[in-house]
Design a protein around this motif. Structure first.
Motif, PDB file in Angstrom:
ATOM      1  N   ASP A 290      23.725  33.797 101.208  1.00  0.00           N
ATOM      2  CA  ASP A 290      22.679  33.076 101.925  1.00  0.00           C
ATOM      3  C   ASP A 290      22.995  31.597 102.126  1.00  0.00           C
ATOM      4  OD1 ASP A 290      21.109  35.305 102.325  1.00  0.00           O
ATOM      5  OD2 ASP A 290      20.180  35.144 100.345  1.00  0.00           O
ATOM      6  N   CYS A 291      24.234  31.300 102.432  1.00  0.00           N
ATOM      7  CA  CYS A 291      24.605  29.906 102.709  1.00  0.00           C
ATOM      8  C   CYS A 291      23.818  29.413 103.923  1.00  0.00           C
ATOM      9  CB  CYS A 291      26.105  29.833 103.001  1.00  0.00           C
ATOM     10  SG  CYS A 291      26.585  28.278 103.764  1.00  0.00           S
ATOM     11  N   PRO A 292      23.129  28.254 103.807  1.00  0.00           N
ATOM     12  CA  PRO A 292      22.345  27.747 104.945  1.00  0.00           C
ATOM     13  C   PRO A 292      23.210  27.454 106.163  1.00  0.00           C
ATOM     14  CG  PRO A 292      21.957  26.428 102.941  1.00  0.00           C
ATOM     15  CD  PRO A 292      23.029  27.403 102.613  1.00  0.00           C
ATOM     16  N   GLU A 293      24.496  27.234 105.960  1.00  0.00           N
ATOM     17  CA  GLU A 293      25.390  26.932 107.093  1.00  0.00           C
ATOM     18  C   GLU A 293      26.061  28.194 107.641  1.00  0.00           C
ATOM     19  OE1 GLU A 293      25.283  23.909 108.281  1.00  0.00           O
ATOM     20  OE2 GLU A 293      23.886  23.516 106.626  1.00  0.00           O
ATOM     21  N   GLY A 294      25.710  29.339 107.085  1.00  0.00           N
ATOM     22  CA  GLY A 294      26.285  30.600 107.581  1.00  0.00           C
ATOM     23  C   GLY A 294      27.740  30.816 107.180  1.00  0.00           C
ATOM     24  N   GLU A 296      30.580  32.438 105.131  1.00  0.00           N
ATOM     25  CA  GLU A 296      30.716  33.657 104.327  1.00  0.00           C
ATOM     26  C   GLU A 296      31.578  33.331 103.103  1.00  0.00           C
ATOM     27  OE1 GLU A 296      30.396  37.306 107.317  1.00  0.00           O
ATOM     28  OE2 GLU A 296      31.931  35.876 107.873  1.00  0.00           O
ATOM     29  N   VAL A 297      30.894  32.751 102.137  1.00  0.00           N
ATOM     30  CA  VAL A 297      31.555  32.155 100.976  1.00  0.00           C
ATOM     31  C   VAL A 297      32.485  33.141 100.275  1.00  0.00           C
ATOM     32  CG1 VAL A 297      31.127  31.099  98.711  1.00  0.00           C
ATOM     33  CG2 VAL A 297      29.618  30.569 100.630  1.00  0.00           C
ATOM     34  N   TRP A 298      32.013  34.393 100.132  1.00  0.00           N
ATOM     35  CA  TRP A 298      32.775  35.365  99.339  1.00  0.00           C
ATOM     36  C   TRP A 298      34.149  35.648  99.926  1.00  0.00           C
ATOM     37  CZ3 TRP A 298      28.890  36.325 102.658  1.00  0.00           C
ATOM     38  CH2 TRP A 298      29.088  37.269 103.664  1.00  0.00           C
ATOM     39  N   ARG A 332      31.972  22.905 107.765  1.00  0.00           N
ATOM     40  CA  ARG A 332      30.508  22.943 107.908  1.00  0.00           C
ATOM     41  C   ARG A 332      29.793  22.828 106.572  1.00  0.00           C
ATOM     42  NH1 ARG A 332      31.024  27.742 110.981  1.00  0.00           N
ATOM     43  NH2 ARG A 332      29.595  28.814 109.565  1.00  0.00           N
ATOM     44  N   CYS A 333      30.512  23.003 105.479  1.00  0.00           N
ATOM     45  CA  CYS A 333      29.883  22.986 104.159  1.00  0.00           C
ATOM     46  C   CYS A 333      29.286  21.610 103.868  1.00  0.00           C
ATOM     47  CB  CYS A 333      30.915  23.352 103.084  1.00  0.00           C
ATOM     48  SG  CYS A 333      30.261  23.154 101.414  1.00  0.00           S
ATOM     49  N   THR A 334      27.993  21.597 103.505  1.00  0.00           N
ATOM     50  CA  THR A 334      27.301  20.337 103.217  1.00  0.00           C
ATOM     51  C   THR A 334      27.313  20.018 101.724  1.00  0.00           C
ATOM     52  OG1 THR A 334      25.227  21.519 102.936  1.00  0.00           O
ATOM     53  CG2 THR A 334      25.693  20.666 105.158  1.00  0.00           C
ATOM     54  N   GLN A 335      27.975  20.870 100.951  1.00  0.00           N
ATOM     55  CA  GLN A 335      28.053  20.710  99.495  1.00  0.00           C
ATOM     56  C   GLN A 335      26.688  20.762  98.824  1.00  0.00           C
ATOM     57  OE1 GLN A 335      30.773  17.666  98.283  1.00  0.00           O
ATOM     58  NE2 GLN A 335      32.358  18.661  99.471  1.00  0.00           N
ATOM     59  N   CYS A 336      25.796  21.592  99.371  1.00  0.00           N
ATOM     60  CA  CYS A 336      24.455  21.704  98.773  1.00  0.00           C
ATOM     61  C   CYS A 336      24.496  22.453  97.435  1.00  0.00           C
ATOM     62  CB  CYS A 336      23.508  22.433  99.726  1.00  0.00           C
ATOM     63  SG  CYS A 336      23.895  24.194  99.924  1.00  0.00           S
ATOM     64  N   ARG A 337      25.557  23.196  97.191  1.00  0.00           N
ATOM     65  CA  ARG A 337      25.817  23.929  95.930  1.00  0.00           C
ATOM     66  C   ARG A 337      24.892  25.131  95.715  1.00  0.00           C
ATOM     67  NH1 ARG A 337      29.744  21.578  92.815  1.00  0.00           N
ATOM     68  NH2 ARG A 337      30.173  19.419  93.336  1.00  0.00           N
ATOM     69  N   LEU A 338      24.166  25.535  96.758  1.00  0.00           N
ATOM     70  CA  LEU A 338      23.330  26.740  96.626  1.00  0.00           C
ATOM     71  C   LEU A 338      24.185  27.943  96.199  1.00  0.00           C
ATOM     72  CD1 LEU A 338      20.426  27.753  97.128  1.00  0.00           C
ATOM     73  CD2 LEU A 338      21.171  28.412  99.408  1.00  0.00           C
ATOM     74  N   CYS A 339      25.370  28.056  96.772  1.00  0.00           N
ATOM     75  CA  CYS A 339      26.235  29.205  96.441  1.00  0.00           C
ATOM     76  C   CYS A 339      26.633  29.175  94.968  1.00  0.00           C
ATOM     77  CB  CYS A 339      27.468  29.223  97.343  1.00  0.00           C
ATOM     78  SG  CYS A 339      28.359  27.672  97.376  1.00  0.00           S
ATOM     79  N   GLU A 340      26.887  27.989  94.439  1.00  0.00           N
ATOM     80  CA  GLU A 340      27.268  27.911  93.020  1.00  0.00           C
ATOM     81  C   GLU A 340      26.095  28.298  92.122  1.00  0.00           C
ATOM     82  OE1 GLU A 340      28.997  24.116  92.094  1.00  0.00           O
ATOM     83  OE2 GLU A 340      30.907  24.687  93.025  1.00  0.00           O
ATOM     84  N   ILE A 349      32.766  26.953  92.995  1.00  0.00           N
ATOM     85  CA  ILE A 349      33.109  27.325  94.374  1.00  0.00           C
ATOM     86  C   ILE A 349      33.640  26.133  95.171  1.00  0.00           C
ATOM     87  CG2 ILE A 349      32.101  28.132  96.561  1.00  0.00           C
ATOM     88  CD1 ILE A 349      30.291  29.990  94.853  1.00  0.00           C
ATOM     89  N   LEU A 350      32.970  24.979  95.032  1.00  0.00           N
ATOM     90  CA  LEU A 350      33.412  23.835  95.844  1.00  0.00           C
ATOM     91  C   LEU A 350      34.801  23.368  95.422  1.00  0.00           C
ATOM     92  CD1 LEU A 350      30.112  21.814  96.340  1.00  0.00           C
ATOM     93  CD2 LEU A 350      31.153  23.584  97.747  1.00  0.00           C
ATOM     94  N   GLU A 351      35.059  23.456  94.111  1.00  0.00           N
ATOM     95  CA  GLU A 351      36.400  23.089  93.629  1.00  0.00           C
ATOM     96  C   GLU A 351      37.448  24.037  94.225  1.00  0.00           C
ATOM     97  OE1 GLU A 351      38.371  23.459  89.360  1.00  0.00           O
ATOM     98  OE2 GLU A 351      36.411  22.473  89.317  1.00  0.00           O
ATOM     99  N   ARG A 352      37.111  25.308  94.302  1.00  0.00           N
ATOM    100  CA  ARG A 352      38.071  26.280  94.866  1.00  0.00           C
ATOM    101  C   ARG A 352      38.218  26.088  96.377  1.00  0.00           C
ATOM    102  NH1 ARG A 352      37.598  31.476  91.015  1.00  0.00           N
ATOM    103  NH2 ARG A 352      37.930  30.236  89.154  1.00  0.00           N
ATOM    104  N   PHE A 353      37.137  25.699  97.047  1.00  0.00           N
ATOM    105  CA  PHE A 353      37.278  25.376  98.472  1.00  0.00           C
ATOM    106  C   PHE A 353      38.326  24.266  98.627  1.00  0.00           C
ATOM    107  CE2 PHE A 353      32.773  26.602 100.195  1.00  0.00           C
ATOM    108  CZ  PHE A 353      33.076  27.933  99.978  1.00  0.00           C
ATOM    109  N   GLY A 354      38.246  23.270  97.738  1.00  0.00           N
ATOM    110  CA  GLY A 354      39.212  22.168  97.790  1.00  0.00           C
ATOM    111  C   GLY A 354      40.630  22.677  97.599  1.00  0.00           C
TER     112      GLY A 354
HETATM  113  S1  SF4 Z   1      27.779  24.460  99.086  1.00  0.00           S
HETATM  114 FE1  SF4 Z   1      27.873  26.671  99.391  1.00  0.00          FE
HETATM  115  S2  SF4 Z   1      25.842  27.256 100.159  1.00  0.00           S
HETATM  116 FE2  SF4 Z   1      26.032  25.024 100.400  1.00  0.00          FE
HETATM  117  S3  SF4 Z   1      26.811  24.747 102.489  1.00  0.00           S
HETATM  118 FE3  SF4 Z   1      28.582  24.809 101.136  1.00  0.00          FE
HETATM  119  S4  SF4 Z   1      29.226  26.944 101.157  1.00  0.00           S
HETATM  120 FE4  SF4 Z   1      27.149  26.902 101.936  1.00  0.00          FE
END
Ligand code: SF4
Ligand code: SF4
Length: 362
Positions: A290-294, A296-298, A332-340, A349-354
Motif C-alpha cells: 500500500d505504498c502511497p506512491e504506488g 511495488e516495494v516487494w 518517486r519514493c517520499t521516504q514516508c517509511r510506511l512500507c518499513e 527498506i530505504l537502506e536497501r533501496f539505497g
Molecule cells: S517509504 Fe515506502 S511506502 Fe513510503 S513512498 Fe517510499 S516506498 Fe512508498
C-alpha cells in the motif's frame, strides 16, 4: 499423512494444510475445487482461505469443495479470517464468509494479520476481538485464532490474555531464528500453531545452491528439505503451502511423507549459518503493497535479496527481466517509511533501496 492435535482443541489436523491463495485459474471454480478435492483425497484436511484471496474467489472455490467433502463423511476443517478493526467490520466479514463457504460454522476464524502492537490495541479497543469471541459463543465459529507478523519476542502480547486457541505465523528454515520465540510462546500455552510461508515465499526452492545447507541428505529436493525442517518441530500443528494445481499438491504430499529422523545438531548448524550469512531476507509477502506512491516495494526488495544471498546475476537484471522494473521508479519514493512500518520482516527498506541504486550490497 500425519495428523496432529491442534493445541488443546479436539481437532486433529493434517501436518500439511492447503493454502487457498495460489490457484492457477481461480476464475475456473470447478477446476480449482478439483485441486482442493485432490488434496482432500491425499489426506489433507485443513483448508485455509481468506476473503481477499484470488480476488475474492478463494472462499467460493473452497465452498464448492465443501459440498463434496461433506458428502464424503470424513472430517475436514476450514479456516478463514477478518482483518476488521471494529466489531461491525468483523461481523460483516464473517457473514460474507459463511455465505460464500456455505457453512453454518467456520472451524478456525482468524483475527487476521496483526502487524504491530498498536494495531493489536486498535483491534481490542475497536471491538474486533470481542466480536470474534461473541461469534464463538453463538456457534458461528468453533475456534478463535490470531495471525500475525510481529517478531517472535512480541507475540506473547497477543496470547497472554487467552483470547485465542491458536496462532498462525510465517516461519521457515531461513527465518526461524527471528520467529522461534513466537512458536515457543504458543506451544507453552498449549495453543495450536499453523505455519504459513513454509518455503520462504519460494526463495528456498528457487535458490538451491545458496540454501543447500538446509538439506539433511544430498538427495533431498529443496521442497523436501524445507518441509522436513518444519515437520521436525514439535510445536507446529500444520504447515500451509499454497497450491496452484494437483501437481503442486502431489509434490508437497510426497515431501511431507519423508519420515527420516532429523539429525541431532543440524538445527544448531542451521542457526549458525543463518546468523552468519543470511541476515534478513524479504519473503515477498507483499504486505508493503500500500505504498502511497504506488511503488511495488516487494519487487525491489526481492531483487535486493540477490545482494543478500550473493546470487550471480545483478539486481538490475533481476528487476528488468524478472519484474520488468526500472530503478528510476524509486525516485518517486517520499521516504514516508510506511512500507518499513508494515514490513513483516522488519527490513530496512530505504537502506536497501539505497544499495539497489548504487548496485553495491550493504
Ligand atoms: S517509504 Fe515506502 S511506502 Fe513510503 S513512498 Fe517510499 S516506498 Fe512508498
Ligand atoms: S519488504 Fe517486507 S513487507 Fe515487503 S514483501 Fe518483503 S518482507 Fe514482505
Amino acid at each position: 499423512m500425519e495428523y496432529r492435535p491442534y493445541g488443546k482443541t479436539d481437532a486433529k489436523v493434517s501436518v500439511l494444510g492447503f493454502g487457498a491463495m495460489r490457484f492457477a485459474h481461480p476464475e475456473d471454480t470447478e477446476d480449482s475445487a478439483a485441486t482442493v478435492l485432490h488434496a482432500f483425497e491425499k489426506g489433507v484436511n485443513y483448508f485455509d482461505t481468506a476473503p481477499g484471496y484470488c480476488e475474492d474467489q478463494s472462499e467460493i472455490i473452497i465452498g464448492r469443495a465443501v459440498v463434496e467433502m461433506i458428502k464424503s463423511g470424513r472430517p475436514f476443517y476450514v479456516s478463514t479470517k477478518s482483518g476488521g478493526k471494529t466489531a461491525g467490520d468483523v461481523r460483516r466479514d464473517l457473514e460474507t464468509s459463511l455465505r460464500r463457504l456455505g457453512l453454518e460454522t467456520i472451524d478456525f476464524y482468524h483475527c487476521w494479520c496483526v502487524m504491530t502492537l498498536e494495531d493489536w490495541r486498535n483491534r481490542l479497543s475497536g471491538g474486533a476481538v470481542r466480536e470474534i469471541l461473541k461469534a464463538r459463543d453463538e456457534g458461528l465459529i468453533r475456534h478463535s485464532v490470531v495471525s500475525t507478523h510481529l517478531p517472535g519476542p512480541e507475540i506473547h502480547h497477543l496470547l497472554e490474555d487467552g483470547y485465542f486457541e491458536g496462532v498462525t505465523l510465517g516461519y521457515s528454515a531461513i527465518n526461524f531464528i527471528y520467529r522461534e520465540a513466537g512458536i515457543r510462546a504458543a506451544a507453552d500455552r498449549g495453543l495450536g500453531v499453523t505455519v504459513m510461508n513454509p518455503l520462504g515465499g519460494g526463495i528456498i526452492p528457487q535458490n538451491e545452491e545458496t540454501f543447500s545447507f538446509i538439506k539433511t541428505n544430498p538427495d533431498q529436493s529443496m521442497v523436501e528439505a524445507g518441509l522436513q525442517f518444519l515437520k521436525a518441530q514439535p510445536g507446529i500443528s500444520t504447515l500451509i503451502a499454497g497450491f496452484r494445481n494437483r501437481a503442486d499438491v502431489d509434490d508437497a504430499v510426497r515431501a511431507v511423507g519423508q519420515d527420516a529422523p532429523y539429525p541431532a545438531g543440524h538445527m544448531e548448524s542451521l542457526r549458525r549459518k543463518l546468523r552468519d550469512h543470511f541476515d534478513r531476507l524479504c519473503t515477498v509477502c507483499t504486505y508493503c503493497r500500500d505504498c502511497p506512491e504506488g511503488i511495488e516495494v516487494w519487487k525491489y526488495m526481492e531483487a535486493a535479496n540477490y545482494f543478500m544471498i550473493r546470487a550471480s546475476d545483478t539486481p538490475f537484471d533481476r528487476l528488468k527481466w524478472h519484474w520488468d522494473k526500472k530503478i528510476d521508479e524509486l525516485d518517486r519514493c517520499t521516504q514516508c517509511r510506511l512500507c518499513e512500518e508494515v514490513c513483516t520482516q522488519r527490513l530496512p527498506i530505504l537502506e536497501r533501496f539505497g544499495q539497489l541504486r548504487t548496485g553495491k550490497p550493504g
